[in-house]
Scaffold this motif. Structure first.
Motif, short mmCIF file in Angstrom:
data_model
loop_
_atom_site.label_atom_id
_atom_site.label_comp_id
_atom_site.label_asym_id
_atom_site.label_seq_id
_atom_site.Cartn_x
_atom_site.Cartn_y
_atom_site.Cartn_z
N VAL A 189 0.85 -1.18 0.00
CA VAL A 189 0.00 0.00 0.00
C VAL A 189 0.89 1.24 0.00
O VAL A 189 1.83 1.33 0.80
N ILE A 190 0.59 2.17 -0.91
CA ILE A 190 1.35 3.43 -0.97
C ILE A 190 0.39 4.59 -0.79
O ILE A 190 -0.70 4.61 -1.38
N ASP A 191 0.78 5.56 0.04
CA ASP A 191 -0.02 6.76 0.28
C ASP A 191 0.02 7.64 -0.98
O ASP A 191 1.03 8.27 -1.27
N ALA A 192 -1.10 7.65 -1.70
CA ALA A 192 -1.13 8.35 -2.99
C ALA A 192 -1.40 9.84 -2.84
O ALA A 192 -1.51 10.56 -3.83
N SER A 193 -1.46 10.32 -1.59
CA SER A 193 -1.67 11.77 -1.40
C SER A 193 -0.34 12.52 -1.50
O SER A 193 -0.30 13.74 -1.55
N GLN A 194 0.79 11.75 -1.58
CA GLN A 194 2.10 12.40 -1.70
C GLN A 194 2.26 13.02 -3.09
O GLN A 194 1.47 12.71 -4.00
N GLU A 195 3.34 13.83 -3.25
CA GLU A 195 3.68 14.36 -4.57
C GLU A 195 3.92 13.20 -5.54
O GLU A 195 4.38 12.12 -5.13
N ILE A 196 3.68 13.45 -6.83
CA ILE A 196 3.83 12.41 -7.86
C ILE A 196 5.21 11.76 -7.81
O ILE A 196 5.33 10.52 -7.82
N GLU A 197 6.26 12.57 -7.69
CA GLU A 197 7.63 12.02 -7.69
C GLU A 197 7.88 11.13 -6.47
O GLU A 197 8.55 10.10 -6.56
N ALA A 198 7.31 11.51 -5.33
CA ALA A 198 7.51 10.73 -4.09
C ALA A 198 6.84 9.36 -4.24
O ALA A 198 7.41 8.33 -3.86
N VAL A 199 5.64 9.36 -4.83
CA VAL A 199 4.95 8.08 -5.06
C VAL A 199 5.77 7.23 -6.03
O VAL A 199 6.00 6.04 -5.79
N HIS A 200 6.28 7.86 -7.07
CA HIS A 200 7.07 7.13 -8.08
C HIS A 200 8.30 6.47 -7.45
O HIS A 200 8.62 5.31 -7.74
N ARG A 201 8.97 7.21 -6.56
CA ARG A 201 10.17 6.63 -5.92
C ARG A 201 9.80 5.38 -5.14
O ARG A 201 10.49 4.35 -5.20
N GLU A 202 8.67 5.41 -4.44
CA GLU A 202 8.26 4.22 -3.67
C GLU A 202 7.90 3.06 -4.61
O GLU A 202 8.26 1.91 -4.37
N VAL A 203 7.18 3.40 -5.70
CA VAL A 203 6.78 2.36 -6.66
C VAL A 203 8.01 1.71 -7.26
O VAL A 203 8.14 0.48 -7.30
N LEU A 204 8.97 2.53 -7.71
CA LEU A 204 10.15 2.00 -8.38
C LEU A 204 10.98 1.14 -7.42
O LEU A 204 11.49 0.07 -7.80
N GLU A 205 11.06 1.56 -6.17
CA GLU A 205 11.82 0.80 -5.16
C GLU A 205 11.26 -0.62 -5.03
O GLU A 205 11.98 -1.60 -4.89
N LEU A 206 9.94 -0.74 -5.16
CA LEU A 206 9.30 -2.06 -5.03
C LEU A 206 9.51 -2.92 -6.26
O LEU A 206 9.48 -4.15 -6.19
N CYS A 207 9.68 -2.24 -7.42
CA CYS A 207 9.63 -2.99 -8.69
C CYS A 207 10.99 -3.25 -9.33
O CYS A 207 11.10 -4.11 -10.20
N LYS A 208 12.00 -2.46 -8.95
CA LYS A 208 13.27 -2.63 -9.68
C LYS A 208 13.86 -3.98 -9.27
O LYS A 208 13.80 -4.41 -8.13
#
Ligand SMILES: Nc1ncnc2c1ncn2[C@@H]1O[C@H](COP(=O)(O)OP(=O)(O)O)[C@@H](O)[C@H]1O
Ligand SMILES: Cc1cn([C@H]2C[C@H](O)[C@@H](COP(=O)(O)OP(=O)(O)O)O2)c(=O)[nH]c1=O
Length: 209
Positions: A189-208
């Motif tokens: 679960v990722i808090d989508a209320s963050q800035e777009i770039e902050a969400v992206h960093r969390e997403v990428l960390e999970l997927c790389k």
């Protein structure tokens, strides 16, 4: 043939398999935005990436999108169409890509059926079983979480403008359903209320990889 050769014949060389990455969340949480940013980042890492969405642009997906404005299908028809759309998606795009080592990024998958058709009264576990009869589990499920009012503001929906799929109370049911998946081993679960770039960093960390 010796037993080793027999074994080799029946036990195919382990394929280099890819990954099925799914992004879920109610309308307006940033799924399409994050899917596109993730696809770009993984391509830069040298991966073969296929980005897709459900409902697809195929014949069943087209019928479904039309129904969102021309008048909702019965709940039975709606679920049936999503299942048929997904069967075609799994057979023609998802499995072939993952088996040849590609990364599939999906903007919505069968968890949206559990949520949105669940909100219309079908048991989400029954929906899950029907889907998992043919649809593979994701390697990674990213749940973008956001309160309903903020999500609707983002997509510019004010009371009365929501289309058939976006009624406020149904979206609350969907948000709660997605959060109920948080304990699945593949879910994050990722808090989508963050800035777009902050969400992206969390997403990428999970997927790389
Ligand atoms: N983290 C964010 N913060 C603020 N606005 C966002 C964020 N992520 C996306 N948006 C904006 O919200 C709207 C919906 O984004 P979108 O990716 O289409 O969401 P979804 O695919 O989940 O419906 C777009 O206008 C997008 O630019
Ligand atoms: C995949 C899926 C989507 N939906 C709903 C959620 C959305 O409100 C709607 C359309 O999906 P959406 O992602 O909003 O498509 P678009 O961005 O082109 O509008 O379909 C279901 O009801 N069940 C499903 O299984």
């Amino acid at each position: 043939m010796t037993s080793d050769q027999d074994t080799a014949a029946t036990d195919p060389t382990p394929q280099e398999t890819g990954k099925l990455i799914v992004i879920e969340g109610i309308d307006g949480t940033g799924k399409s935005t994050q899917a596109t940013m993730l696809a770009e980042a993984l391509r830069k890492q040298g991966h073969e990436v296929v980005q897709s969405h459900e409902p697809t642009d195929g014949p069943w997906g087209k019928k479904l999108r039309e129904s969102a404005t021309t008048g909702r299908l019965t709940i039975e028809q709606e679920l049936e169409y999503f299942l048929k759309d997904r069967e075609q998606h799994v057979e023609e795009l998802i499995l072939p890509t993952v088996f040849k080592g590609g990364m599939v990024i999906l903007d919505r998958y069968y968890f949206s059926s559990m949520a949105y058709q669940g909100a219309r009264g079908i048991d989400p576990q029954e929906i899950r079983q029907k889907n998992e009869a043919f649809a593979p589990l994701p390697h990674i499920l990213i749940i973008l979480d956001l309160d309903v009012d903020t999500a609707l503001d983002r997509i510019g929906v004010r009371d009365g403008e929501a289309n058939e799929f976006e009624k406020r109370d149904a979206l609350q049911f969907c948000r709660d359903l997605f959060l109920g998946l948080a304990d699945e081993p593949f879910a994050h679960v990722i808090d989508a209320s963050q800035e777009i770039e902050a969400v992206h960093r969390e997403v990428l960390e999970l997927c790389k990889s």
